[in-house]
Design a protein around this motif. Structure first.
Motif, PDB file in Angstrom:
ATOM      1  N   LEU A  37       0.845  -1.188   0.000  1.00  0.00           N
ATOM      2  CA  LEU A  37       0.000   0.000   0.000  1.00  0.00           C
ATOM      3  C   LEU A  37       0.890   1.251   0.000  1.00  0.00           C
ATOM      4  O   LEU A  37       1.924   1.268   0.661  1.00  0.00           O
ATOM      5  CB  LEU A  37      -0.849   0.002   1.276  1.00  0.00           C
ATOM      6  CG  LEU A  37      -1.963   1.027   1.356  1.00  0.00           C
ATOM      7  CD1 LEU A  37      -3.196   0.495   0.622  1.00  0.00           C
ATOM      8  CD2 LEU A  37      -2.354   1.316   2.800  1.00  0.00           C
ATOM      9  N   THR A  59      -2.135   8.290   7.979  1.00  0.00           N
ATOM     10  CA  THR A  59      -1.481   7.295   8.830  1.00  0.00           C
ATOM     11  C   THR A  59      -0.411   7.949   9.718  1.00  0.00           C
ATOM     12  O   THR A  59      -0.046   7.414  10.763  1.00  0.00           O
ATOM     13  CB  THR A  59      -0.911   6.160   7.947  1.00  0.00           C
ATOM     14  OG1 THR A  59      -1.961   5.724   7.073  1.00  0.00           O
ATOM     15  CG2 THR A  59      -0.424   4.988   8.766  1.00  0.00           C
ATOM     16  N   GLY A  99       0.319  -5.924   9.660  1.00  0.00           N
ATOM     17  CA  GLY A  99       0.140  -5.533   8.252  1.00  0.00           C
ATOM     18  C   GLY A  99       1.077  -4.384   7.926  1.00  0.00           C
ATOM     19  O   GLY A  99       0.644  -3.300   7.542  1.00  0.00           O
ATOM     20  N   THR A 100       2.369  -4.639   8.053  1.00  0.00           N
ATOM     21  CA  THR A 100       3.341  -3.535   7.992  1.00  0.00           C
ATOM     22  C   THR A 100       3.494  -2.950   6.585  1.00  0.00           C
ATOM     23  O   THR A 100       3.890  -1.803   6.423  1.00  0.00           O
ATOM     24  CB  THR A 100       4.692  -3.983   8.587  1.00  0.00           C
ATOM     25  OG1 THR A 100       5.476  -2.834   8.875  1.00  0.00           O
ATOM     26  CG2 THR A 100       5.469  -4.889   7.631  1.00  0.00           C
ATOM     27  N   ASN A 152       6.248   1.483   6.802  1.00  0.00           N
ATOM     28  CA  ASN A 152       6.224   2.908   7.148  1.00  0.00           C
ATOM     29  C   ASN A 152       5.946   3.166   8.629  1.00  0.00           C
ATOM     30  O   ASN A 152       6.614   3.984   9.262  1.00  0.00           O
ATOM     31  CB  ASN A 152       5.224   3.664   6.260  1.00  0.00           C
ATOM     32  CG  ASN A 152       3.822   3.089   6.288  1.00  0.00           C
ATOM     33  OD1 ASN A 152       3.653   1.870   6.388  1.00  0.00           O
ATOM     34  ND2 ASN A 152       2.830   3.928   6.200  1.00  0.00           N
ATOM     35  N   ILE A 153       4.952   2.454   9.191  1.00  0.00           N
ATOM     36  CA  ILE A 153       4.605   2.702  10.600  1.00  0.00           C
ATOM     37  C   ILE A 153       5.741   2.206  11.501  1.00  0.00           C
ATOM     38  O   ILE A 153       6.230   2.946  12.366  1.00  0.00           O
ATOM     39  CB  ILE A 153       3.279   2.002  10.976  1.00  0.00           C
ATOM     40  CG1 ILE A 153       2.114   2.594  10.162  1.00  0.00           C
ATOM     41  CG2 ILE A 153       3.007   2.102  12.472  1.00  0.00           C
ATOM     42  CD1 ILE A 153       0.774   1.901  10.402  1.00  0.00           C
ATOM     43  N   ASN A 168      -2.978  -0.418  10.598  1.00  0.00           N
ATOM     44  CA  ASN A 168      -3.768   0.294   9.608  1.00  0.00           C
ATOM     45  C   ASN A 168      -4.319  -0.813   8.707  1.00  0.00           C
ATOM     46  O   ASN A 168      -3.769  -1.109   7.664  1.00  0.00           O
ATOM     47  CB  ASN A 168      -2.869   1.256   8.824  1.00  0.00           C
ATOM     48  CG  ASN A 168      -3.607   1.911   7.678  1.00  0.00           C
ATOM     49  OD1 ASN A 168      -4.839   1.970   7.676  1.00  0.00           O
ATOM     50  ND2 ASN A 168      -2.872   2.383   6.687  1.00  0.00           N
ATOM     51  N   ALA A 192      -4.226  -5.439   0.815  1.00  0.00           N
ATOM     52  CA  ALA A 192      -3.847  -4.331   1.700  1.00  0.00           C
ATOM     53  C   ALA A 192      -5.005  -3.353   1.889  1.00  0.00           C
ATOM     54  O   ALA A 192      -5.020  -2.561   2.819  1.00  0.00           O
ATOM     55  CB  ALA A 192      -2.641  -3.592   1.123  1.00  0.00           C
TER      56      ALA A 192
HETATM   57  N1  GLN Z   1       1.080  -0.395   7.457  1.00  0.00           N
HETATM   58  C1  GLN Z   1       1.032   0.071   6.101  1.00  0.00           C
HETATM   59  C2  GLN Z   1       0.445   1.467   6.052  1.00  0.00           C
HETATM   60  O1  GLN Z   1      -0.101   1.957   6.988  1.00  0.00           O
HETATM   61  C3  GLN Z   1       0.237  -0.866   5.227  1.00  0.00           C
HETATM   62  C4  GLN Z   1      -1.188  -1.030   5.651  1.00  0.00           C
HETATM   63  C5  GLN Z   1      -1.972  -1.956   4.768  1.00  0.00           C
HETATM   64  O2  GLN Z   1      -1.423  -2.586   3.867  1.00  0.00           O
HETATM   65  N2  GLN Z   1      -3.271  -2.047   5.017  1.00  0.00           N
HETATM   66  O3  GLN Z   1       0.506   2.140   5.068  1.00  0.00           O
END
Ligand code: GLN
Length: 283
Positions: free
Chosen positions: A92, A98, A120-121, A125-126, A189, A213
């Motif tokens: 994503l 975010t 779900g990294t 970024n987070i 996220n 994602a």
């Molecule tokens: N953690 C990533 C972001 O916040 C990806 C989140 C996702 O793929 N849903 O952008």
């Protein structure tokens, strides 16, 4: 022979005809990518002629943008929380909203020694923004996509925090024994777009960003439910969750958290006054 100014104008007209918003900004970004320069260089060198090679390179990128590929994927990177992240079609594209999630976690626990799980990294970024800004934190970042994890670790290395983040391929809908009783903070996220909303997304998202994602292929709330239910197992003792929310989901997610025994539930609005972040605690 085409000058920088002429190339910007022609590309921008083409993109506008294709229905691309902010066509001039897009054209400038693509030309910067070809020339390896910043925008200021373009403005100071409007009369500089482009080589045949530069023109054909630009033409290819403009064609891709015209077919609705997101400009961030074409350029290959994006800024998030003041840091640079590589992106590609396996993750994503990090969004400005975010950053509010990251900020909430940092404000609460900047100087604390805490163990954080990022579910779900994606591009990392987070996890990376937290690692860089929370010197005493230990971070575990999980994703179901091996390709995403590879890119996330490259992003961690480029931002000099690879040693602070443990990347694991895992699916929170399975048992996840390696994550049990390890954390005091969970951030996510999650893919919160419902199956129905997914079908009407603009092509940049629907065609180019990974569906896993964006959407849970259901009502958009499955990840909130699952994480709220398993949080007790993941926390070592007390713990706090922080979620990004989709527009209009605040009430439902509030309900999910309170039904699962979370206290001190708090929400933060985004720049458009939409409830965007929710947090809750377990004692
Ligand atoms: N953690 C990533 C972001 O916040 C990806 C989140 C996702 O793929 N849903 O952008």
């Amino acid at each position: 022979m085409l000058t920088i100014l002429e190339a910007i104008n022609l590309s921008s007209e083409y993109l506008e005809k294709k229905g691309i918003e902010e066509s001039k900004r897009n054209a400038e970004l693509l030309l910067c990518r070809i020339l390896g320069c910043d925008k200021l260089y373009l403005y100071l060198n409007f009369e500089r002629p482009l080589t045949a090679e530069e023109i054909s390179g630009l033409r290819e990128l403009v064609r891709r943008r015209g077919s609705r590929e997101p400009v961030q994927y074409i350029i290959g990177n994006v800024e998030f929380y003041g840091l640079e992240f590589k992106v590609n079609g396996s993750v994503l594209i990090p969004r400005p909203e975010t950053e509010i999630l990251v900020e909430a976690v940092i404000n609460d626990s900047k100087e604390k020694k805490c163990r954080i799980l990022d579910i779900g990294t994606g591009s990392g970024n987070i996890a990376v923004a937290l690692a860089v800004n929370m010197p005493y934190s230990e971070i575990t970042a999980i994703d179901i996509s091996a390709e995403a994890l590879l890119l996330a670790s490259e992003n961690a290395a480029a931002n000099k925090c690879l040693d602070r983040i443990n990347f694991i391929e895992a699916d929170i809908f399975t048992e996840c024994s390696e994550l049990i009783k390890k954390f005091d903070i969970i951030v996510a996220n999650p893919p919160y777009i419902s199956e129905m909303e997914f079908s009407i997304l603009q092509p940049e998202l629907r065609i180019y960003e990974p569906k896993s994602a964006l959407s849970d292929n259901s009502d958009g709330l499955s990840f909130y439910r699952r994480i709220a239910v398993i949080a007790d197992k993941l926390f070592e003792g007390k713990g706090k969750v922080y979620f990004e929310l989709g527009a209009g989901q605040a009430e439902e997610v509030y309900r999910i958290l309170s039904l699962n025994g979370f206290l001190n539930i708090n929400m933060v609005k985004d720049y458009q006054h939409i409830q965007r972040i929710i947090s809750g605690e377990k004692n």
